[in-house]
Design a protein around this motif. Structure first.
Motif, PDB file in Angstrom:
ATOM      1  N   LEU A 123       0.732  -0.957  -0.207  1.00 54.01           N
ATOM      2  CA  LEU A 123       0.377  -0.351   0.449  1.00 54.01           C
ATOM      3  C   LEU A 123       0.627   1.322  -0.223  1.00 54.01           C
ATOM      4  O   LEU A 123       0.570   2.290  -0.677  1.00 54.01           O
ATOM      5  N   GLY A 124       1.649   1.213   1.029  1.00 56.40           N
ATOM      6  CA  GLY A 124       3.393   1.858   0.448  1.00 56.40           C
ATOM      7  C   GLY A 124       3.337   2.854  -0.763  1.00 56.40           C
ATOM      8  O   GLY A 124       3.738   3.575  -0.955  1.00 56.40           O
ATOM      9  N   ILE A 125       3.664   1.856  -1.356  1.00 54.20           N
ATOM     10  CA  ILE A 125       4.628   1.427  -2.703  1.00 54.20           C
ATOM     11  C   ILE A 125       3.129   1.910  -3.854  1.00 54.20           C
ATOM     12  O   ILE A 125       3.856   3.160  -4.342  1.00 54.20           O
ATOM     13  N   LYS A 126       1.992   2.203  -3.680  1.00 51.89           N
ATOM     14  CA  LYS A 126       0.846   2.739  -4.319  1.00 51.89           C
ATOM     15  C   LYS A 126       0.818   3.953  -4.378  1.00 51.89           C
ATOM     16  O   LYS A 126       0.496   4.134  -4.545  1.00 51.89           O
ATOM     17  N   ALA A 127       0.399   4.182  -2.400  1.00 51.89           N
ATOM     18  CA  ALA A 127       0.614   5.868  -2.274  1.00 51.89           C
ATOM     19  C   ALA A 127       1.659   6.257  -2.897  1.00 51.89           C
ATOM     20  O   ALA A 127       1.660   7.714  -3.669  1.00 51.89           O
ATOM     21  N   ALA A 128       2.660   5.944  -2.965  1.00 55.45           N
ATOM     22  CA  ALA A 128       3.551   6.808  -3.602  1.00 55.45           C
ATOM     23  C   ALA A 128       3.747   6.524  -5.121  1.00 55.45           C
ATOM     24  O   ALA A 128       4.447   7.742  -5.701  1.00 55.45           O
TER      25      ALA A 128
END
Length: 346
Positions: free
Chosen positions: A153-158
């Protein structure tokens, strides 16, 4: 051996050196802060070259847990523990029970859990001597899938912040280290359509990811030079340093490893280079979030844990936006957010 004058000491409330002659236990427990609640952080087993290295590691990891728990909006303080020795050689029921007795003596100021080279089965042995452990089978269990989900999810946010979309089709991700969390991350990424390039010191781990997800294996040192969109450090820390930064071609750094920046100044260097960095203790908080729900008054549920983990996306979005607005590196913005929460409460 200096402790109080180390930068990483940072006013730790308590640092306990533990030993047990019969089992061979040598361990250090560090309690950084209990302001938001009891200190919680996993136990790591590592064959440190010297005692000073173990002290440095436990202090920096303990402080990191204070910030991680705060930013994850958990009613926990920060702590960490390390057992010194080769996990392949010294593990025994006697050793883990001895460590459990050391935890019991702290009377609930610190709760331990699994971390590098420590399994849920090892924690269960500690549990024979103390209730001050979390992440037990039959309760919240293995935290790795939740850490993997939060990292994804953090990569998606980035991606959303930098490129205005969350579509992984054609996105190339270099994953460094292929332990349990990284394997789960690779599964999420592959399912979303990402192209994976992977490396590890363990050939079996490489072969598994190559076979399961069609990843491309690369050499240990070659991972930094790849023409990829995302570099995901998922092994041990300090891989973002003076030697590697000039080689990194990715425009996003987002992975599940702890303490990815070798030094704080490296966060500003990569920002100036145009690289968006997801601060490690924010993106990899899924595991500790899952552990928290073992203590929740309403009892543990996967649904409640996952819902909380999904908040990592919003927290990183806030950090990215503040970083851009204040022209300050994301890891410093994350620290400021943590300090605000610690000061003002949850």
């Amino acid at each position: 051996m200096a402790v109080f004058n180390q930068v990483e000491f940072d006013n730790h409330e308590q640092v306990v050196f533990c030993s047990d002659k019969e089992s061979g236990l040598k361990a250090i427990i560090a309690v950084h802060s209990t302001k938001l609640g009891p200190a919680v952080g996993g136990c790591r087993m590592w064959d440190y070259a010297k005692d000073e290295d173990a002290v440095y590691d436990v202090l920096r990891l303990s402080k990191g847990m204070t910030y991680k728990n705060a930013v994850a909006r958990l009613p926990f303080g920060g702590g960490k523990s390390v057992i010194i020795g080769n996990a392949k050689e010294i593990k025994s029921e006697q050793l883990f029970r001895a460590f459990g007795r050391q935890l019991e003596r702290l009377n609930g100021s610190y709760y331990s859990a699994e971390d590098v080279n420590i399994t849920c089965a090892d924690v269960a042995l500690m549990n024979k001597e103390t209730n001050y452990v979390l992440g037990l089978e039959g309760k919240s269990g293995n935290p790795s899938p939740f850490t993997a989900y939060g990292t994804f999810l953090g990569i998606k946010a980035a991606l959303q912040h930098q490129r205005g979309h969350q579509d992984f089709s054609g996105i190339k991700v270099a994953v460094q280290g292929l332990g349990a969390v990284a394997y789960g991350l690779c599964q999420h990424l592959a399912d979303a359509g990402a192209k994976l390039f992977v490396t590890d010191i363990n050939q079996v781990a490489i072969d598994r990811v190559v076979n399961d997800f069609g990843a491309t294996a690369v050499g240990i040192d070659d991972i930094y030079d790849l023409d990829v969109d995302v570099y995901a450090p998922c092994a041990l820390g300090a891989t973002i340093n003076d030697d590697t930064i000039p080689r990194i071609r990715a425009t996003i750094i987002a992975g599940c490893a702890n303490n990815q920046l070798a030094q704080s100044r490296h966060g500003e260097i990569i920002r100036e280079k145009g690289i968006l960095y997801a601060p490690d203790y924010v993106i990899n908080a899924g595991g500790i979030i899952n552990v928290y729900y073992e203590t929740a008054p309403e009892g543990y549920t996967v649904e409640a844990s996952n819902k909380h983990v999904e908040g990592i996306f919003n927290t990183l979005t806030e950090i990215f936006s503040r970083s851009e607005k204040d022209q300050k590196s994301t890891h410093l913005i994350a620290d400021e957010l943590a300090q605000e929460i610690i000061q003002n409460g949850l």
